[in-house]
Design an enzyme around this catalytic site. Structure first.
Site, mmCIF file in Angstrom:
data_model
loop_
_atom_site.group_PDB
_atom_site.id
_atom_site.type_symbol
_atom_site.label_atom_id
_atom_site.label_comp_id
_atom_site.label_asym_id
_atom_site.label_seq_id
_atom_site.Cartn_x
_atom_site.Cartn_y
_atom_site.Cartn_z
ATOM 1 N N ASP A 160 4.302 81.935 -57.873
ATOM 2 C CA ASP A 160 5.235 81.043 -57.177
ATOM 3 C C ASP A 160 6.657 81.573 -57.348
ATOM 4 O O ASP A 160 7.063 81.950 -58.458
ATOM 5 C CB ASP A 160 5.136 79.625 -57.758
ATOM 6 C CG ASP A 160 6.030 78.644 -57.039
ATOM 7 O OD1 ASP A 160 5.589 78.069 -56.027
ATOM 8 O OD2 ASP A 160 7.184 78.433 -57.488
ATOM 9 N N ILE A 161 7.421 81.620 -56.243
ATOM 10 C CA ILE A 161 8.808 82.071 -56.310
ATOM 11 C C ILE A 161 9.653 80.978 -56.965
ATOM 12 O O ILE A 161 9.614 79.817 -56.557
ATOM 13 C CB ILE A 161 9.358 82.391 -54.910
ATOM 14 C CG1 ILE A 161 8.528 83.505 -54.258
ATOM 15 C CG2 ILE A 161 10.825 82.806 -54.986
ATOM 16 C CD1 ILE A 161 8.944 83.831 -52.839
ATOM 17 N N ASP A 186 13.029 83.575 -45.479
ATOM 18 C CA ASP A 186 11.881 84.284 -44.906
ATOM 19 C C ASP A 186 11.866 85.750 -45.339
ATOM 20 O O ASP A 186 10.804 86.324 -45.598
ATOM 21 C CB ASP A 186 11.927 84.202 -43.375
ATOM 22 C CG ASP A 186 11.526 82.823 -42.848
ATOM 23 O OD1 ASP A 186 11.020 82.005 -43.650
ATOM 24 O OD2 ASP A 186 11.723 82.577 -41.649
ATOM 25 N N GLU A 212 6.000 78.909 -50.762
ATOM 26 C CA GLU A 212 6.388 80.061 -51.572
ATOM 27 C C GLU A 212 5.336 80.410 -52.606
ATOM 28 O O GLU A 212 5.609 81.129 -53.574
ATOM 29 C CB GLU A 212 7.730 79.799 -52.269
ATOM 30 C CG GLU A 212 7.703 78.718 -53.329
ATOM 31 C CD GLU A 212 7.970 77.315 -52.795
ATOM 32 O OE1 GLU A 212 8.435 76.473 -53.572
ATOM 33 O OE2 GLU A 212 7.711 77.063 -51.587
#
Length: 316
Positions: A192-193, A209, A235
């Site tokens: 996960d970002i 994006d 994300e």
């Protein structure tokens, strides 16, 4: 009458190439090639370098190779442009050098390349610069075939060009069946970002994006041919890592984490970076897709609680 040259004739008339012939050969090499002066300012950049790096010659010639362009990383993710640059070392020692490094792509992600560096000297033997030849050693061809297949089956995430959630679920179910029949191990990375909503709120969804894209490109460019990465949603990403033990899974998790951390995009002269948190788990006896994903997700959130930008695992 047809004339055929004999060996004696060939010895007397060796093949000669004009300078422009050499230039055409160099310009059209499949590999990337660039030249620098003694101050490591780029003086030449061929078409192969443009294709591999994404940077046009007009964007790099006249600039230092460390000026937010290539910024090579070694296997320990050290920035070699700060210390340990193979090209600089070659010019100092006057020797050929080989290395495998991670190069910064214009789109933000890192690509693995094999580099060969040497010196340039004048007619008196004085070193006046250096030359680097680099080859893309990423998994692009395999990924191109995978993308074509996924497009046919409507299993592709259009933004990141990764497998979509539907395909991830199918892949995990296939690996679970393989585990039951042949006892072949595999692992899952839940990625996960970090602080992605805050990034979007600050810089907008267009740049958000681009971050999703260079994060995904890090996975595909640096993955093994038989592993699969997909976009789970938003994300969040999942990697399905085959034929692996616990230590190997954590190593791969930390590799992708470091590559994302060291990636960046240049926006209006500002370097923008993100990090990822990772949960890593191996398939266990009796696992189904729900239990496996749930466990990886819980480990991911332990990484978030631990301060983010780390890998948490239950592998012993």
């Amino acid at each position: 009458m047809k004339y055929t040259a004999n060996k004696k004739d060939a010895a007397k008339k060796p093949m000669k190439l004009e300078n422009d012939s050499y230039e055409k050969i160099i310009e059209n090499l499949h590999d990337g090639l660039y030249l620098v002066d003694r101050d490591r300012v780029i003086t030449y950049w061929n078409k192969g370098a443009e294709k591999i790096s994404g940077f046009a010659a007009s964007e790099v010639v006249g600039r230092s190779c460390s000026d937010n362009i290539l910024t090579h990383l070694d296997d320990d993710f050290n920035n070699l442009c700060i210390a340990g640059c193979p090209l600089a070392a070659s010019m100092v020692a006057g020797k050929l050098r080989d290395a495998e490094v991670y190069m910064h792509h214009k789109n933000g992600h890192r690509i693995p390349v094999s580099v060969r560096v040497s010196t340039l000297a004048d007619k008196d033997g004085n070193i006046i610069g250096g030359i680097e030849l680099f080859t893309d050693i990423s998994n692009h061809e395999t990924n191109k075939l995978r993308i074509k297949e996924l497009e046919k089956l409507a299993l592709l995430d259009n933004l990141t060009q990764l497998a979509n959630r539907r395909y991830i679920e199918s892949e995990i179910n296939n690996r679970l069946e393989e585990k039951k029949r042949f006892n072949l191990s595999f692992g899952v990375l839940f990625i996960d970002i970090d602080h992605f909503k805050a990034f979007n709120d600050t810089y907008g969804h267009d740049l958000g994006d681009k971050v999703l894209q260079f994060t995904a490109n890090n996975f595909t460019a640096n993955s093994r041919p038989f592993d699969m990465y997909g976009r789970w949603g938003g994300e969040e990403f999942i990697g399905v890592i085959r034929n692996i033990n616990g230590q190997g899974l954590v190593t791969i998790g930390n590799k992708v984490r470091n590559l994302v951390e060291k990636s960046y995009i240049n926006h209006d002269g500002k370097i923008l970076q993100v990090t990822v948190s990772v949960g890593a788990t191996l398939v266990g006896q009796g696992d189904d897709i729900e239990s496996l994903i749930k466990r990886a997700d819980e480990l991911l959130y332990k990484s978030k609680s631990a301060g983010r930008n780390c890998v948490t695992t239950d592998c012993e």
